[in-house]
Design an enzyme around this catalytic site. Structure first.
Site: not given
Ligand code: GLU
Length: 510
Positions: A265-267, A269-270
């Protein structure tokens, strides 16, 4: 006769395209190219609530950056235009009506409030509500209401939806090119909404099936999250009488988090510092998400790493050009289980492409970086610099650290390096080397190297001692690349200037 291969990438413009979506597009593209077929881009924008401005453009830009060429579809047109579903509304209404006439679908007039009330009532009894064969004849549907009543409700403007009448207790037998044969009993499925009068738009299921049929799609290659919809899609093809020409299906495995646990998920990545989107994305509310492109990935590296997340060539080969992927890709070698994403491996791929990148191309990236730091750098000089540093770099973002000393003469000399390397005859030897260099006209690195090395050898000088001291004098620290290459880039005048300064600053005897 073999059917012409026609595949489609059918994203919904609901935000930035996740790398997992780019992989779906890529596999479709590789498959199309390998079979001399067509790659179609269809925009599935029938969910008006989730529409995000700019998302379609983002999808187009992303595909372009990756080198995925669209044969037919949004932005290029084609024989089945339009390719944006919101522009095809009338088509879907006609097919929804066809299913009502054939008895495979029905009108439902239940309001959201009514449905919520029934759901709550059932939940209170410990049951779960499913809109299916057990309830559809008791609810406000054309299966219960008389034809006149249905007509009247529609004419007075009541809102309605068309639902698929999923038969009771039938076995749907499905084949997936990756997962094999799958069977599902229809009694486990509910009556999905196919069309809504509220916005005169179909839902994904109806629009997707109708368009795949009309656009003569031969293979549907899409993410695993659509597998649960497959029985309905089979049933829709059957209801329309299109089973004979329905596409073959391949559901791709999920992309997993670096830990291997759960969907990427994008999270993630962050949190872990890597992009999940191909390009930088600014959402309508201003939230900025990093992109592979802006992080300094080469599109070829990004495509290469994506290709191997789910597909394996069955050999040790890891570096693939687009053409090699087209030649070697096969759905048979796409795995069933999720593909774990590794940020380290992603770096590794970019480094491989960096090391063999053309110097001219890298120079074009280098010049603005130097400018940002306040230095003009000619294309010739930039080419020389990148040629010397690219083997040590993963991203262009590292270029400056690897070469800033070429623009900024040392102000001080690294203490540790000085302790270690400025000893014994260092001062005397560097001073002699300075005089030798002063006598050389042609500062090309091969020439200076040949002359200096001859002197080193003839005099039995320790190579380690002289070269480390030489480096300290020129760079001010024990970093940098080949000394003679550095001197060539600095030019004779600057080289001598730096040597003189070092000789004046660093102690004569240690
Ligand atoms: N519009 C769907 C999506 O956003 C397409 C699914 C499919 O390929 O059938 O992924």
């Amino acid at each position: 006769m073999e059917r012409r291969v026609r595949v489609r990438f059918a994203p919904s413009p609901t935000g930035a395209l996740h790398m997992d979506g780019v992989r779906t597009a890529l596999y479709n593209y590789l498959f199309a190219r390998q079979h001399g077929g067509d790659f179609i881009l269809r925009i599935e924008d029938t969910d008006s609530n989730r529409f995000v401005p700019g998302a379609e453009e983002y999808i187009l830009d992303s595909l372009k950056w990756c080198g995925i060429e669209i044969d037919e579809g949004v932005s290029v047109g084609g024989p089945h235009a339009p390719y944006r579903q919101s522009e095809r509304r009338e088509i879907y209404l006609k097919y929804a009506m066809q299913l009502i006439e054939s008895g495979d679908a029905y009108y439902a007039f239940d309001t959201p409030e009514e449905l919520n009330a029934i759901r709550a009532e059932m939940e209170a009894k410990g049951e779960t509500f499913a809109y299916n064969y057990t309830v559809r004849e008791k609810l406000n549907t054309s299966l219960r209401l008389s034809a006149e009543e249905v007509k009247e409700r529609i004419e007075r403007g009541d809102q309605w939806v068309v639902r698929f009448k999923m038969p009771e207790n039938e076995i749907v037998k499905m084949d997936d090119l990756i997962r094999g044969h799958v069977e599902v009993n229809t009694s486990t499925l509910d009556d999905k909404v196919l069309y809504k009068s509220a916005d005169s738009l179909p839902t994904y299921h109806l629009a997707n099936i109708v368009d795949d049929h009309l656009m003569e799609v031969s293979h549907v290659i899409r993410g695993e999250e659509w597998l649960p919809s497959l029985p309905l899609h089979y049933m829709l093809y059957k209801a329309f009488g299109w089973s004979d020409t329905q596409p073959l299906f391949a559901h791709l495995p999920l992309l997993l988090k670096p830990t291997g646990q759960g969907k990427l998920s994008k999270r993630d990545g962050d949190k872990l510092g890597f992009p999940v989107f191909p390009l930088r994305w600014v959402s309508p509310d201003g939230e900025v998400s990093r992109g592979y492109r802006e992080d300094g990935y080469f599109p070829e590296a990004f495509v290469n790493l994506l290709a191997l997340l789910g597909w394996n060539p069955g050999t040790e080969q890891e570096i693939f050009s687009m053409q090699e992927l087209i030649d070697q890709f096969s759905l048979k070698r796409v795995g069933k289980s999720g593909a774990r994403f590794s940020p380290d491996k992603a770096h590794w791929f970019n480094a491989q492409y960096m090391h063999v990148r053309d110097n001219k191309e890298l120079a074009a990236l280098y010049i603005p970086i130097a400018k940002e730091h306040g230095y003009e750098c000619s294309p010739e000089k930039a080419e020389k610099i990148v040629g010397c540093i690219k083997n040590r770099a993963t991203f262009p973002g590292e270029f400056w650290d690897l070469s800033s000393f070429l623009f900024e003469a040392p102000e001080a000399y690294d203490e540790k390096a000085q302790k270690k390397y400025w000893k014994g005859d260092a001062h005397k030897l560097v001073s002699q080397l300075r005089d030798i260099l002063a006598g050389i006209e042609n500062f090309e690195n091969q020439n200076t190297e040949a002359i200096c090395h001859a002197w080193i050898q003839e005099n039995g000088i320790s190579m380690g001692l002289i070269m480390n001291a030489f480096r300290l004098a020129i760079v001010g620290a024990s970093k940098g690349f080949g000394m003679y290459e550095q001197c060539e880039i600095l030019g004779k005048e600057e080289t001598l200037r730096r040597l003189d300064k070092a000789l004046a600053t660093l102690p004569e005897t240690v």
